[in-house]
Write an enzyme that holds these catalytic residues in place. Structure first.
Site, PDB file in Angstrom:
ATOM      1  N   GLU A 134       0.970  -0.969  -0.243  1.00  0.00           N
ATOM      2  CA  GLU A 134       0.055   0.682  -0.170  1.00  0.00           C
ATOM      3  C   GLU A 134       0.944   1.142  -0.250  1.00  0.00           C
ATOM      4  O   GLU A 134       1.481   1.329   1.130  1.00  0.00           O
ATOM      5  CB  GLU A 134      -0.848  -0.212   0.579  1.00  0.00           C
ATOM      6  N   ILE A 135       1.134   2.292  -0.728  1.00  0.00           N
ATOM      7  CA  ILE A 135       1.414   3.800  -0.945  1.00  0.00           C
ATOM      8  C   ILE A 135       1.115   4.537  -0.089  1.00  0.00           C
ATOM      9  O   ILE A 135       1.934   5.088  -0.086  1.00  0.00           O
ATOM     10  CB  ILE A 135       1.189   4.230  -2.195  1.00  0.00           C
ATOM     11  N   ASN A 169       5.382   1.337  -3.723  1.00  0.00           N
ATOM     12  CA  ASN A 169       5.179   1.815  -4.863  1.00  0.00           C
ATOM     13  C   ASN A 169       5.010   0.747  -5.048  1.00  0.00           C
ATOM     14  O   ASN A 169       6.954   0.633  -5.570  1.00  0.00           O
ATOM     15  CB  ASN A 169       5.671   3.334  -5.475  1.00  0.00           C
ATOM     16  N   CYS A 189      -7.511  -5.942  -6.523  1.00  0.00           N
ATOM     17  CA  CYS A 189      -8.407  -5.397  -6.424  1.00  0.00           C
ATOM     18  C   CYS A 189      -9.083  -3.635  -5.839  1.00  0.00           C
ATOM     19  O   CYS A 189      -8.336  -3.096  -5.597  1.00  0.00           O
ATOM     20  CB  CYS A 189      -8.752  -5.514  -4.693  1.00  0.00           C
ATOM     21  N   ASP A 192      -7.262   2.249  -8.599  1.00  0.00           N
ATOM     22  CA  ASP A 192      -7.818   3.451  -8.817  1.00  0.00           C
ATOM     23  C   ASP A 192      -7.840   3.619 -10.734  1.00  0.00           C
ATOM     24  O   ASP A 192      -7.360   2.874 -11.963  1.00  0.00           O
ATOM     25  CB  ASP A 192      -6.338   4.432  -8.739  1.00  0.00           C
ATOM     26  N   GLU A 268     -13.355  -4.035   1.110  1.00  0.00           N
ATOM     27  CA  GLU A 268     -13.653  -3.159   1.582  1.00  0.00           C
ATOM     28  C   GLU A 268     -14.565  -1.921   0.773  1.00  0.00           C
ATOM     29  O   GLU A 268     -15.935  -2.032   0.948  1.00  0.00           O
ATOM     30  CB  GLU A 268     -12.770  -1.493   2.639  1.00  0.00           C
ATOM     31  N   GLU A 269     -13.211  -1.746  -0.542  1.00  0.00           N
ATOM     32  CA  GLU A 269     -14.303  -1.499  -1.966  1.00  0.00           C
ATOM     33  C   GLU A 269     -15.401  -1.931  -2.458  1.00  0.00           C
ATOM     34  O   GLU A 269     -16.771  -1.717  -2.732  1.00  0.00           O
ATOM     35  CB  GLU A 269     -13.267  -1.153  -2.766  1.00  0.00           C
TER      36      GLU A 269
END
Length: 293
Positions: A134-135, A169, A189, A192, A268-269
């Site tokens: 995760e960035i 990243n 998943c 963006d 969550e999305e």
């Protein structure tokens, strides 16, 4: 002035809360409101990131301490080599030897968000070391605290020891963390969508990045994709289909894969899409064997 003071107070509350969560005796699950951050980060920005120059120099021991292997010691170790004198302007850049683990990371969730998929996969894949990448800083801290709390709550059962998270990243440094053909599963998943054409170069699936996925995924391994944006789904299918190292998994095999059901329901999305009655578009791609030349 009043607005600035409110912002400062909120920031201080978040910092105090996170500091409290870092204490060793805390087993309470973290609360998202203290880890809020923008939904997306620019992968082309110069983030303050630490990454190994080579996968062999990555020390995974802090993420998976229960898998550290104690190296045998000899009765008479050889003397250390002489250390040359150094000045403050010449720091010692000799890399430390990473602590070995009994197994290596084999599952990666790229852009893991708040860790819903990681937490759901951990007990269903107990033999695999699973890593979330995760960035975003605050979101990474949330997942770290979430894993820490779950390990403490399930100490007797030994659950969630096989899952970790790393701020990284992946658009720039994926091969710095993983060797060739190391990963068995990669999850992408709800990435963006970058709707604007000029931003398509920031999409996590592209001709260039697919070659990096082909490098780190072993032959027979699977790349899992899911999105609620049809245009992005078609983009990912198009780019993986065009890559010679991947083939699309049949729908029958896809629906029989237990990871697909978890991917649909546990992120969550994914839950947000469910609440809004949206569609979820899934596609899986198998890493092919390299040509024998």
């Amino acid at each position: 002035m009043g607005g600035d003071k409110i912002k400062k107070d909120k920031r201080q509350k978040r910092e105090d809360y996170r500091a409290a969560m870092r204490k060793d005796d805390i087993s309470e699950l973290p609360r998202k409101k203290f880890y809020r951050q923008r939904a997306h980060a620019n992968p082309f920005s110069d983030h303050q990131l630490i990454y190994p120059p080579h996968p062999d120099q990555m020390d995974w021991s802090s993420l998976y301490p229960h898998y550290i292997v104690d190296e045998p010691t000899t009765t008479s170790p050889p003397p250390p080599p002489p250390v040359p004198e150094q000045t403050p302007s010449e720091p010692d850049l000799t890399p430390l030897r990473p602590k070995p683990l009994s197994k290596e990371v084999s599952v990666a969730d790229i852009g893991c968000g708040f860790g819903g998929l990681l937490i759901a996969l951990a007990p269903t894949m107990p033999e695999a070391l699973i890593l979330g990448l995760e960035i975003r800083v605050s979101v990474t801290h949330f997942v770290e605290d979430r894993i820490k709390a779950l390990r403490a709550q399930n100490q007797a059962a030994g659950l969630y020891r096989n899952v970790g998270v790393l701020r990284a990243n992946t658009m720039k440094f994926l091969p710095n963390f993983f060797r060739k053909a190391q990963l068995e599963k990669v999850f992408i998943c709800f990435p963006d969508p970058h709707f604007k054409i000029r931003k398509h170069k920031q999409r996590i699936v592209s001709t260039t990045l697919n070659s990096e996925y082909a490098y780190v995924v072993k032959p027979g391994g699977i790349v899992y994709t899911i999105t609620d944006v049809l245009d992005l789904h078609e983009w990912m299918v198009q780019h993986f289909d065009a890559h010679p190292s991947f083939e699309r998994v049949s729908e029958e095999e896809q629906e029989a894969d237990p990871c697909v059901a978890i991917m649909r329901t546990e992120t969550e999305e994914g839950k947000k899409v469910e609440r809004h009655k949206g569609e979820k578009h899934v596609a899986l791609f198998r890493r092919l064997e390299d040509p024998a030349w």
